[in-house]
Design a protein around this motif. Structure first.
Motif, short mmCIF file in Angstrom:
data_model
loop_
_atom_site.label_atom_id
_atom_site.label_comp_id
_atom_site.label_asym_id
_atom_site.label_seq_id
_atom_site.Cartn_x
_atom_site.Cartn_y
_atom_site.Cartn_z
N MET A 1 -28.79 -16.07 -11.54
CA MET A 1 -27.62 -15.17 -10.49
C MET A 1 -26.40 -15.81 -9.58
O MET A 1 -26.24 -16.26 -8.70
N LYS A 2 -25.71 -16.81 -10.50
CA LYS A 2 -24.08 -17.49 -10.36
C LYS A 2 -23.04 -16.64 -9.69
O LYS A 2 -22.83 -16.46 -9.45
N GLN A 3 -23.83 -15.61 -10.50
CA GLN A 3 -22.40 -14.53 -10.44
C GLN A 3 -22.81 -13.23 -8.61
O GLN A 3 -21.54 -13.62 -8.44
N ALA A 4 -24.06 -13.06 -8.22
CA ALA A 4 -24.41 -12.52 -7.04
C ALA A 4 -23.43 -13.90 -6.28
O ALA A 4 -23.04 -13.53 -5.03
N ASP A 5 -24.10 -14.91 -6.96
CA ASP A 5 -23.81 -16.24 -5.71
C ASP A 5 -22.04 -16.53 -5.05
O ASP A 5 -21.38 -16.57 -3.84
N ALA A 6 -21.47 -16.23 -6.43
CA ALA A 6 -20.10 -16.55 -6.62
C ALA A 6 -19.29 -14.88 -5.84
O ALA A 6 -17.97 -15.47 -5.08
N ILE A 7 -20.03 -13.62 -5.97
CA ILE A 7 -19.47 -13.05 -5.32
C ILE A 7 -19.72 -12.32 -3.37
O ILE A 7 -18.57 -12.29 -2.46
N LYS A 8 -20.87 -12.74 -3.36
CA LYS A 8 -21.47 -13.37 -2.14
C LYS A 8 -20.07 -14.36 -1.42
O LYS A 8 -19.45 -13.98 -0.13
N ALA A 9 -19.41 -15.10 -1.82
CA ALA A 9 -18.96 -16.21 -1.48
C ALA A 9 -17.75 -16.08 -1.53
O ALA A 9 -16.57 -15.94 -1.03
N PHE A 10 -17.42 -15.27 -2.19
CA PHE A 10 -15.35 -14.07 -2.29
C PHE A 10 -15.51 -13.72 -1.73
O PHE A 10 -14.12 -13.23 -0.61
N LEU A 11 -16.39 -12.42 -0.84
CA LEU A 11 -16.39 -11.99 -0.24
C LEU A 11 -16.17 -12.77 1.05
O LEU A 11 -15.41 -11.38 2.43
N GLY A 12 -17.06 -13.94 1.44
CA GLY A 12 -16.99 -14.00 3.16
C GLY A 12 -15.52 -14.87 2.46
O GLY A 12 -15.14 -14.72 4.30
N LEU A 13 -14.96 -14.51 2.02
CA LEU A 13 -13.84 -15.42 2.14
C LEU A 13 -12.52 -14.86 2.59
O LEU A 13 -11.74 -14.47 3.00
N VAL A 14 -12.77 -13.12 1.17
CA VAL A 14 -11.62 -12.57 1.91
C VAL A 14 -11.75 -11.53 3.13
O VAL A 14 -10.74 -10.80 3.84
N SER A 15 -13.14 -11.51 3.67
CA SER A 15 -13.70 -9.68 4.30
C SER A 15 -12.52 -10.20 5.54
O SER A 15 -12.21 -9.20 6.18
N PRO A 16 -13.00 -11.65 6.23
CA PRO A 16 -12.19 -11.55 7.64
C PRO A 16 -10.25 -10.99 7.55
O PRO A 16 -9.55 -10.19 8.40
N GLY A 17 -9.55 -11.09 6.04
CA GLY A 17 -8.78 -10.87 5.82
C GLY A 17 -8.75 -9.29 5.30
O GLY A 17 -7.09 -8.18 5.61
N PHE A 18 -9.68 -8.60 5.17
CA PHE A 18 -10.24 -6.94 4.54
C PHE A 18 -9.55 -6.31 5.22
O PHE A 18 -9.38 -6.27 6.50
N CYS A 19 -8.22 -5.04 5.08
CA CYS A 19 -7.77 -3.97 5.92
C CYS A 19 -8.08 -2.72 5.26
O CYS A 19 -7.28 -2.64 3.61
N MET A 20 -8.16 -2.23 5.75
CA MET A 20 -8.63 -0.62 5.57
C MET A 20 -7.68 0.37 6.30
O MET A 20 -8.13 0.26 7.92
N GLU A 21 -6.62 0.96 6.25
CA GLU A 21 -4.79 1.92 6.15
C GLU A 21 -4.59 0.44 8.13
O GLU A 21 -5.07 1.15 8.96
#
Length: 68
Positions: A1-21
């Motif tokens: 389940m390392k991959q799921a944890d890596a995805i959660k960590a990645f999205l935790g880092l980028v989501s504050p700057g995530f931009c749609m339109e």
């Protein structure tokens, strides 16, 4: 389940700057499917829309992220 944890960590880092339109929507993970072919699919909800993101892994590290 390392991959799921890596995805959660990645999205935790980028989501504050995530931009749609030009907007900064709230981002929530609806689910993660880890496949046996070196890929994982994360269903991410942002601004009422669900976006499928495909993560490609190399040696348990995220190598590529694509919006499907």
């Amino acid at each position: 389940m390392k991959q799921a944890d890596a995805i959660k960590a990645f999205l935790g880092l980028v989501s504050p700057g995530f931009c749609m339109e030009g907007e900064l929507p709230a981002v929530r993970i609806d689910g993660i499917e880890v496949r046996h072919d070196g890929h994982a699919i994360a269903m991410v909800q942002a601004d009422g829309r669900t976006l499928p993101l495909r993560f490609t892994f190399d040696e348990d590290k995220i190598a590529r992220v694509e919006v499907l």
